[in-house]
Design an enzyme around this catalytic site. Structure first.
Site, PDB file in Angstrom:
ATOM      1  N   ASN A 234     -34.211  -3.771   2.945  1.00  0.00           N
ATOM      2  CA  ASN A 234     -33.363  -3.492   1.775  1.00  0.00           C
ATOM      3  C   ASN A 234     -32.587  -4.714   1.306  1.00  0.00           C
ATOM      4  O   ASN A 234     -31.501  -4.600   0.736  1.00  0.00           O
ATOM      5  CB  ASN A 234     -32.379  -2.347   2.079  1.00  0.00           C
ATOM      6  CG  ASN A 234     -33.103  -1.049   2.371  1.00  0.00           C
ATOM      7  OD1 ASN A 234     -34.143  -0.763   1.779  1.00  0.00           O
ATOM      8  ND2 ASN A 234     -32.580  -0.262   3.297  1.00  0.00           N
ATOM      9  N   ARG A 235     -33.143  -5.890   1.560  1.00  0.00           N
ATOM     10  CA  ARG A 235     -32.518  -7.161   1.154  1.00  0.00           C
ATOM     11  C   ARG A 235     -31.149  -7.386   1.807  1.00  0.00           C
ATOM     12  O   ARG A 235     -30.348  -8.191   1.337  1.00  0.00           O
ATOM     13  CB  ARG A 235     -32.372  -7.248  -0.375  1.00  0.00           C
ATOM     14  CG  ARG A 235     -33.697  -7.235  -1.153  1.00  0.00           C
ATOM     15  CD  ARG A 235     -34.566  -8.418  -0.772  1.00  0.00           C
ATOM     16  NE  ARG A 235     -35.661  -8.639  -1.701  1.00  0.00           N
ATOM     17  CZ  ARG A 235     -36.911  -8.185  -1.534  1.00  0.00           C
ATOM     18  NH1 ARG A 235     -37.196  -7.438  -0.470  1.00  0.00           N
ATOM     19  NH2 ARG A 235     -37.854  -8.449  -2.422  1.00  0.00           N
TER      20      ARG A 235
END
Length: 256
Positions: A234-235
């Site tokens: 999710n970065r």
């Protein structure tokens, strides 16, 4: 014989592009498929196979960046990353504009990061005006990057000679023939120039030793800032930065 219409040599003109890439929708997943629950860390390892989150405590020794850098470089080599010692070098030209290109790191020790090039090249001219640089090792296949930046100095003539002696003869001859970053009329002209220099030393395969060109040598970046990056789901990536101050190195975690 290749025809002008051969698609391998087709050059798209403005308004006549045949290949389009939707860059905004390109996606690469990092850190596995299982995002972390708050307080639990990443339970799924990313491409580097490491489930634990990069942490400032991983940085130790003198200087504290070197041990982890060497581990990651070795693991990039074992993972068969192409050119694991390739790094993107950033300099600033005489007009104050940033310039980047990829070069090969040829030394990493407590003193810094070393590479070799022509002193009369574009990068050599940049460093003569602004003797500071940054480099990035982009081991994206392992979801890792390392960034270093700091002042730059030329290495000694003895260190340059030691590295030069390890270069393949063909590389020595090409460096002697090339006026790096200068224009030349054609590929054929470049090949003839290299052949003439090779002939002067007895050939590409054997002959007289090729001396170090007068305007060729090494540079050393003495890092004052080093950042390690580890991809996560999710970065929510891990970033740890080391900064050298008058009272030593200081590590801190950064938000992605």
């Amino acid at each position: 014989m290749d025809r002008p219409g051969d698609r391998r040599y087709h050059v798209d003109r403005p308004g006549d592009r045949r290949y389009r890439v939707d860059l905004s929708n390109l996606r690469v997943g990092y850190g596995g498929d299982t995002p972390a629950t708050a307080g639990e860390g990443d339970r799924a390892a990313g491409a580097d196979g490491v489930g634990e989150n990069l942490d400032p405590s991983w940085l130790r020794g003198d200087p504290p960046w070197l041990e982890l850098f060497e581990v990651w470089l070795h693991e990039a080599l074992e993972a068969r990353i192409p050119e694991p010692n390739a790094m993107v070098l950033g300099t600033v030209d005489a007009d104050g504009l940033p310039v980047t290109r990829t070069v090969l790191c040829k030394g990493a020790d407590a003193d810094g990061i070393t590479f070799f090039t022509g002193y009369d090249s574009d990068k050599g001219h940049d460093l003569a005006v602004h003797p500071h640089a940054s480099v990035t090792f982009p081991w994206i296949a392992l979801e890792r990057q390392v960034h270093l930046r700091g002042p730059v100095e030329k290495v000694s003539a003895a260190e340059t000679a030691e590295y030069w002696a390890k270069r393949p003869r063909g590389s020595q001859l090409s460096a002697s023939a090339s006026e790096q970053s200068r224009p030349i009329g054609s590929r054929l002209e470049l090949e003839r120039k290299a052949a003439d220099v090779a002939a002067g030393f007895g050939g590409f395969d054997s002959g007289a030793p090729v001396p170090v060109p007068g305007q060729w040598g090494g540079y050393r970046i003495r890092p004052r800032v080093v950042e390690f990056w580890q991809g996560r789901a999710n970065r929510l990536h891990n970033r740890v930065r080391l900064t050298l101050t008058d009272d030593g190195w200081h590590a801190q975690r950064l938000q992605p």
